[in-house]
Design a protein around this motif. Structure first.
Motif, PDB file in Angstrom:
ATOM      1  N   ASP A 155      11.661   6.872  53.116  1.00  0.00           N
ATOM      2  CA  ASP A 155      12.537   6.965  54.048  1.00  0.00           C
ATOM      3  C   ASP A 155      13.098   5.774  54.527  1.00  0.00           C
ATOM      4  O   ASP A 155      12.397   4.884  54.757  1.00  0.00           O
ATOM      5  CB  ASP A 155      12.069   7.739  55.114  1.00  0.00           C
ATOM      6  CG  ASP A 155      11.781   9.158  54.719  1.00  0.00           C
ATOM      7  OD1 ASP A 155      12.479   9.665  53.535  1.00  0.00           O
ATOM      8  OD2 ASP A 155      11.057  10.015  55.264  1.00  0.00           O
ATOM      9  N   ALA A 156      14.285   5.523  54.849  1.00  0.00           N
ATOM     10  CA  ALA A 156      14.888   4.383  55.558  1.00  0.00           C
ATOM     11  C   ALA A 156      14.186   4.061  56.790  1.00  0.00           C
ATOM     12  O   ALA A 156      13.641   5.065  57.601  1.00  0.00           O
ATOM     13  CB  ALA A 156      16.447   4.414  55.757  1.00  0.00           C
ATOM     14  N   PRO A 157      13.736   3.003  57.167  1.00  0.00           N
ATOM     15  CA  PRO A 157      14.281   1.580  56.745  1.00  0.00           C
ATOM     16  C   PRO A 157      13.428   1.165  55.533  1.00  0.00           C
ATOM     17  O   PRO A 157      13.465  -0.243  55.478  1.00  0.00           O
ATOM     18  CB  PRO A 157      14.020   0.674  57.994  1.00  0.00           C
ATOM     19  CG  PRO A 157      13.192   1.336  58.628  1.00  0.00           C
ATOM     20  CD  PRO A 157      13.011   2.813  58.579  1.00  0.00           C
ATOM     21  N   LEU A 158      12.497   1.771  55.169  1.00  0.00           N
ATOM     22  CA  LEU A 158      11.698   1.210  53.993  1.00  0.00           C
ATOM     23  C   LEU A 158      12.301   1.341  52.732  1.00  0.00           C
ATOM     24  O   LEU A 158      13.196   1.992  52.576  1.00  0.00           O
ATOM     25  CB  LEU A 158      10.153   2.247  53.945  1.00  0.00           C
ATOM     26  CG  LEU A 158       9.445   2.174  55.245  1.00  0.00           C
ATOM     27  CD1 LEU A 158       8.290   2.831  55.041  1.00  0.00           C
ATOM     28  CD2 LEU A 158       9.091   0.560  55.584  1.00  0.00           C
ATOM     29  N   PRO A 159      11.714   0.254  51.975  1.00  0.00           N
ATOM     30  CA  PRO A 159      12.466   0.180  50.428  1.00  0.00           C
ATOM     31  C   PRO A 159      12.073   1.252  49.634  1.00  0.00           C
ATOM     32  O   PRO A 159      10.862   1.965  49.554  1.00  0.00           O
ATOM     33  CB  PRO A 159      12.299  -1.086  50.022  1.00  0.00           C
ATOM     34  CG  PRO A 159      10.653  -1.398  50.573  1.00  0.00           C
ATOM     35  CD  PRO A 159      10.491  -0.716  52.080  1.00  0.00           C
ATOM     36  N   SER A 160      12.817   1.601  48.630  1.00  0.00           N
ATOM     37  CA  SER A 160      12.643   2.634  47.621  1.00  0.00           C
ATOM     38  C   SER A 160      12.917   1.609  46.482  1.00  0.00           C
ATOM     39  O   SER A 160      13.493   0.633  46.326  1.00  0.00           O
ATOM     40  CB  SER A 160      13.430   3.772  47.647  1.00  0.00           C
ATOM     41  OG  SER A 160      13.230   4.818  48.987  1.00  0.00           O
ATOM     42  N   GLY A 161      12.538   2.346  45.263  1.00  0.00           N
ATOM     43  CA  GLY A 161      12.832   1.759  43.701  1.00  0.00           C
ATOM     44  C   GLY A 161      12.116   1.827  42.619  1.00  0.00           C
ATOM     45  O   GLY A 161      11.724   3.300  42.563  1.00  0.00           O
ATOM     46  N   LEU A 162      11.661   1.217  41.756  1.00  0.00           N
ATOM     47  CA  LEU A 162      10.742   1.527  40.468  1.00  0.00           C
ATOM     48  C   LEU A 162       9.963   0.571  40.629  1.00  0.00           C
ATOM     49  O   LEU A 162       9.967  -0.669  40.538  1.00  0.00           O
ATOM     50  CB  LEU A 162      11.812   1.586  39.355  1.00  0.00           C
ATOM     51  CG  LEU A 162      12.931   2.837  39.154  1.00  0.00           C
ATOM     52  CD1 LEU A 162      13.488   2.208  37.809  1.00  0.00           C
ATOM     53  CD2 LEU A 162      11.901   3.838  38.864  1.00  0.00           C
ATOM     54  N   LEU A 163       8.873   1.232  39.944  1.00  0.00           N
ATOM     55  CA  LEU A 163       7.666   0.517  39.358  1.00  0.00           C
ATOM     56  C   LEU A 163       7.616   0.441  37.849  1.00  0.00           C
ATOM     57  O   LEU A 163       7.869   1.583  37.365  1.00  0.00           O
ATOM     58  CB  LEU A 163       6.141   0.940  40.070  1.00  0.00           C
ATOM     59  CG  LEU A 163       4.996   0.173  39.165  1.00  0.00           C
ATOM     60  CD1 LEU A 163       4.848  -1.287  39.704  1.00  0.00           C
ATOM     61  CD2 LEU A 163       3.718   0.974  39.521  1.00  0.00           C
ATOM     62  N   ALA A 164       7.570  -0.571  37.109  1.00  0.00           N
ATOM     63  CA  ALA A 164       7.877  -0.423  35.616  1.00  0.00           C
ATOM     64  C   ALA A 164       6.545  -1.266  35.114  1.00  0.00           C
ATOM     65  O   ALA A 164       6.150  -2.461  35.499  1.00  0.00           O
ATOM     66  CB  ALA A 164       9.156  -1.253  35.155  1.00  0.00           C
ATOM     67  N   LEU A 165       5.904  -0.387  34.061  1.00  0.00           N
ATOM     68  CA  LEU A 165       4.718  -0.874  33.611  1.00  0.00           C
ATOM     69  C   LEU A 165       5.178  -0.838  32.008  1.00  0.00           C
ATOM     70  O   LEU A 165       5.472   0.078  31.459  1.00  0.00           O
ATOM     71  CB  LEU A 165       3.532   0.008  33.933  1.00  0.00           C
ATOM     72  CG  LEU A 165       3.244   0.201  35.298  1.00  0.00           C
ATOM     73  CD1 LEU A 165       2.273   1.551  35.456  1.00  0.00           C
ATOM     74  CD2 LEU A 165       2.727  -0.749  35.937  1.00  0.00           C
ATOM     75  N   GLY A 166       4.843  -2.245  31.314  1.00  0.00           N
ATOM     76  CA  GLY A 166       5.267  -1.934  29.893  1.00  0.00           C
ATOM     77  C   GLY A 166       4.068  -2.431  29.152  1.00  0.00           C
ATOM     78  O   GLY A 166       3.313  -3.238  29.485  1.00  0.00           O
ATOM     79  N   GLN A 167       4.093  -1.944  27.773  1.00  0.00           N
ATOM     80  CA  GLN A 167       3.237  -2.596  26.585  1.00  0.00           C
ATOM     81  C   GLN A 167       3.733  -3.047  25.664  1.00  0.00           C
ATOM     82  O   GLN A 167       4.963  -2.470  25.382  1.00  0.00           O
ATOM     83  CB  GLN A 167       2.133  -1.363  26.381  1.00  0.00           C
ATOM     84  CG  GLN A 167       1.184  -1.133  27.560  1.00  0.00           C
ATOM     85  CD  GLN A 167       0.055  -0.130  27.080  1.00  0.00           C
ATOM     86  OE1 GLN A 167      -0.160   0.546  28.050  1.00  0.00           O
ATOM     87  NE2 GLN A 167      -0.409  -0.391  25.919  1.00  0.00           N
ATOM     88  N   ARG A 168       3.237  -3.908  24.888  1.00  0.00           N
ATOM     89  CA  ARG A 168       3.998  -4.580  23.586  1.00  0.00           C
ATOM     90  C   ARG A 168       3.958  -3.552  22.568  1.00  0.00           C
ATOM     91  O   ARG A 168       4.534  -3.648  21.343  1.00  0.00           O
ATOM     92  CB  ARG A 168       3.220  -5.818  23.268  1.00  0.00           C
ATOM     93  CG  ARG A 168       3.440  -7.088  24.128  1.00  0.00           C
ATOM     94  CD  ARG A 168       2.745  -8.350  23.685  1.00  0.00           C
ATOM     95  NE  ARG A 168       2.930  -9.326  24.672  1.00  0.00           N
ATOM     96  CZ  ARG A 168       3.688 -10.282  24.321  1.00  0.00           C
ATOM     97  NH1 ARG A 168       4.461 -10.155  23.218  1.00  0.00           N
ATOM     98  NH2 ARG A 168       4.039 -11.301  25.475  1.00  0.00           N
ATOM     99  N   GLU A 169       2.928  -2.828  22.382  1.00  0.00           N
ATOM    100  CA  GLU A 169       2.642  -1.660  21.162  1.00  0.00           C
ATOM    101  C   GLU A 169       3.071  -0.351  21.893  1.00  0.00           C
ATOM    102  O   GLU A 169       2.497  -0.054  23.021  1.00  0.00           O
ATOM    103  CB  GLU A 169       1.461  -1.967  20.622  1.00  0.00           C
ATOM    104  CG  GLU A 169       1.059  -3.002  20.090  1.00  0.00           C
ATOM    105  CD  GLU A 169      -0.279  -3.140  19.530  1.00  0.00           C
ATOM    106  OE1 GLU A 169      -0.801  -1.927  19.090  1.00  0.00           O
ATOM    107  OE2 GLU A 169      -0.780  -4.355  19.374  1.00  0.00           O
TER     108      GLU A 169
END
Length: 186
Positions: A142-156
Motif C-alpha cells: 500500500d502507498a506510500p510503500l513501493p510495489s513492483g516485480l521480483l524477477a528470477l532467471g536461469q540460463r537453461e
C-alpha cells in the motif's frame, strides 16, 4: 478332455509390470519431494538473509548479489515504483526506469508467473539475452510503500510451472515486500 489354460503366467507378468510401475512412481515422488524440500530450504535461507539486512542498501545487495547463489538462479532483478518514480536493481546496481513500464509489467503478473522463454523479461536488463526460464513475482504494498516485480532467471529452461513452486515464490515476494516497508517507513 478339455484344454488347460495357464492363467498364472499372465497374472504374474501383469503383477510384475504393476510392481515395476509402482517402484518407478515411488522414485518420481521421492525425487519431487527432495526437490521441493531443497526449494523450500533455499527460499527460507533467502528470506533469513534478507531479514539480516542492516538497511535498504544492504537489503538490495542481498537480493541482487546473494540471492542468485542462495536460490540457484543466474539473474535476479528487482523493479519497484512509488509515487512517480521507478527503479530497477540488479547485479550492476540501480537505475531509474519509467514508473509506467514497471507498473504495466506488474499488472501483467497476477501473483507469480513461472515460464520458459526465448529471451528473459526486459526487467532483467542486459541479462535478459541469456535468460531462458524466469519467475516473475509481483510485489504489492500500500502507498506510500513501493510495489513492483521480483524477477528470477536461469540460463537453461526448466519446465518451472508448478503450483508448489509458485506458493514458495509468493512467500518470498511477500517477505521481500514487507522487508522493503521495514526500511522505507519512518
Amino acid at each position: 478332455m478339455g484344454t488347460v489354460i495357464d492363467f498364472e503366467t499372465g497374472a504374474v507378468a501383469q503383477l510384475q509390470r504393476r510392481v515395476a510401475q509402482a517402484e518407478e512412481d515411488n522414485r518420481d515422488l521421492l525425487a519431487f519431494a527432495r526437490g521441493h524440500s531443497g526449494a523450500t530450504a533455499a527460499i527460507h535461507d533467502a528470506v533469513l538473509a534478507a531479514i539480516s539486512a542492516e538497511g535498504l542498501d544492504h537489503l538490495l545487495h542481498i537480493v541482487t548479489q546473494q540471492w542468485p547463489d542462495i536460490l540457484g538462479v543466474d539473474a535476479v532483478s528487482l523493479a519497484l515504483y512509488v509515487g512517480e518514480r521507478g527503479v530497477r536493481a540488479d547485479i550492476a546496481g540501480m537505475q531509474f526506469v519509467e514508473r509506467r513500464l514497471i507498473e504495466k509489467a506488474a499488472t501483467d503478473v497476477a501473483g507469480v508467473v513461472l515460464r520458459d522463454c526465448e529471451r528473459g523479461h526486459p526487467l532483467f536488463g542486459p541479462a535478459s539475452d541469456y535468460v531462458r526460464a524466469e519467475a516473475l513475482v509481483r510485489l504489492d504494498n500500500d502507498a506510500p510503500l513501493p510495489s513492483g516485480l521480483l524477477a528470477l532467471g536461469q540460463r537453461e529452461s526448466q519446465g518451472m510451472e508448478t503450483h508448489h513452486g509458485a506458493e514458495l515464490l509468493r512467500f518470498l515476494g511477500d517477505s521481500l515486500a514487507r522487508l522493503l516497508g521495514r526500511w522505507l517507513l519512518p
